[in-house]
Scaffold this active site. Structure first.
Site, short mmCIF file in Angstrom:
data_model
loop_
_atom_site.label_atom_id
_atom_site.label_comp_id
_atom_site.label_asym_id
_atom_site.label_seq_id
_atom_site.Cartn_x
_atom_site.Cartn_y
_atom_site.Cartn_z
N GLU A 183 8.90 0.74 -3.09
CA GLU A 183 8.01 -0.44 -3.13
C GLU A 183 8.72 -1.61 -3.78
OE1 GLU A 183 3.99 0.12 -4.58
OE2 GLU A 183 3.99 2.23 -4.02
N HIS A 219 0.86 -1.18 0.00
CA HIS A 219 0.00 0.00 0.00
C HIS A 219 0.90 1.24 0.00
CE1 HIS A 219 -3.56 2.42 0.76
NE2 HIS A 219 -2.86 3.07 1.67
C1 GAR Z 1 1.34 0.60 -6.32
O1 GAR Z 1 1.83 1.88 -6.04
C2 GAR Z 1 0.68 0.00 -5.09
O2 GAR Z 1 1.28 0.40 -3.90
C3 GAR Z 1 -0.71 0.54 -5.22
O3 GAR Z 1 -1.01 0.49 -6.58
C4 GAR Z 1 0.20 0.63 -7.33
C5 GAR Z 1 0.28 -0.49 -8.33
O4 GAR Z 1 1.34 -0.27 -9.21
N1 GAR Z 1 -1.64 -0.21 -4.44
C6 GAR Z 1 -2.70 0.31 -3.86
O5 GAR Z 1 -3.02 1.48 -3.95
C7 GAR Z 1 -3.52 -0.69 -3.06
N2 GAR Z 1 -4.45 0.00 -2.19
P1 GAR Z 1 1.95 -1.46 -10.05
O6 GAR Z 1 0.79 -2.13 -10.79
O7 GAR Z 1 2.90 -0.80 -10.99
O8 GAR Z 1 2.61 -2.40 -9.09
#
Ligand code: GAR
Length: 208
Positions: free
Chosen positions: A180, A115
């Site tokens: 992340e 998150h």
């Molecule tokens: C990421 O930043 C993740 O932390 C967020 O969505 C993005 C996905 O990016 N998740 C949330 O907001 C969950 N509540 P990605 O598809 O490039 O990994």
């Protein structure tokens, strides 16, 4: 020659671009990784991340959540796909679906989410804009166990970045995303290696 240790079978669930998924796949290819990515699943059949996974030689599956008889029925279908692939752990990576109670229970202690905020602050959406508007000097990301409470499960790992005076939600998101990609593989590896222990709302065992 010694036989390589068996790796835990992980499914990654995505809804979009899949950059965290790609980082998890890349890390899984190290000899010492405790997990292999045995499936990438999406509720969005044309999610860009599915193509990235397929190009990396990972089995993929998708099921459009629309018109499937509601959340519980959809999640039951997803559960049976995961079981069909012998999945042992689940990593949510930008999987933008609320989960039904039976699905969460089925993966209790074996499902992580990432998150983009320093939980317990800023659960839900628009985390970057909300952190900037609140005047936070630090923002970041959290890997946590998934429970029935939205973004509320025990915290496994966090990383913080500074909030700069000229940050926009987009520039802050970029800075957090880099963290992340570093944080999630380490947390998933610790889980799959059996190093994590949940003690109430705390998770012990990440740092060595
Ligand atoms: C990421 O930043 C993740 O932390 C967020 O969505 C993005 C996905 O990016 N998740 C949330 O907001 C969950 N509540 P990605 O598809 O490039 O990994």
């Amino acid at each position: 020659m010694a036989e390589a240790a068996r790796k835990a079978r992980v499914a990654i669930l995505i809804s979009g671009r899949g950059s965290n998924m790609a980082a998890l796949i890349a890390a899984s290819r190290a000899d010492r990784s405790a997990y292999e990515v045995a499936l990438v699943f999406s509720n969005v059949p044309d999610a860009p991340g599915l193509g990235i996974a397929a190009d990396a030689g990972i089995p993929i599956a998708s099921l459009d959540h629309r018109g499937r008889g509601g959340r519980a029925a959809f999640d039951a279908e997803v559960l049976s796909i995961l079981r069909g692939h012998g999945i042992e752990y689940v990593a949510l990576a930008g999987y933008m679906r609320l989960l039904s109670e039976p699905f969460v229970t089925a993966w209790e202690g074996r499902m992580l989410n990432i998150h983009p905020s320093l939980l317990p602050s800023f659960t839900g959406l628009d985390t970057y804009a909300r952190a900037i508007a609140a005047g936070c000097r630090l923002a970041g990301c959290t890997v946590h166990f998934v429970t029935g409470e939205l973004d509320g499960g025990p915290i496994v790992a966090q990383a913080a970045v500074p909030v700069r005076d000229d940050d926009t939600p987009a520039t802050l998101a970029d800075r957090i995303l880099a963290e992340e990609h570093r944080l999630y593989p380490a947390a998933l590896d610790a889980l799959c290696a059996g190093r994590l222990r949940i003690a109430g709302q705390r998770v012990l065992g990440l740092a060595r």
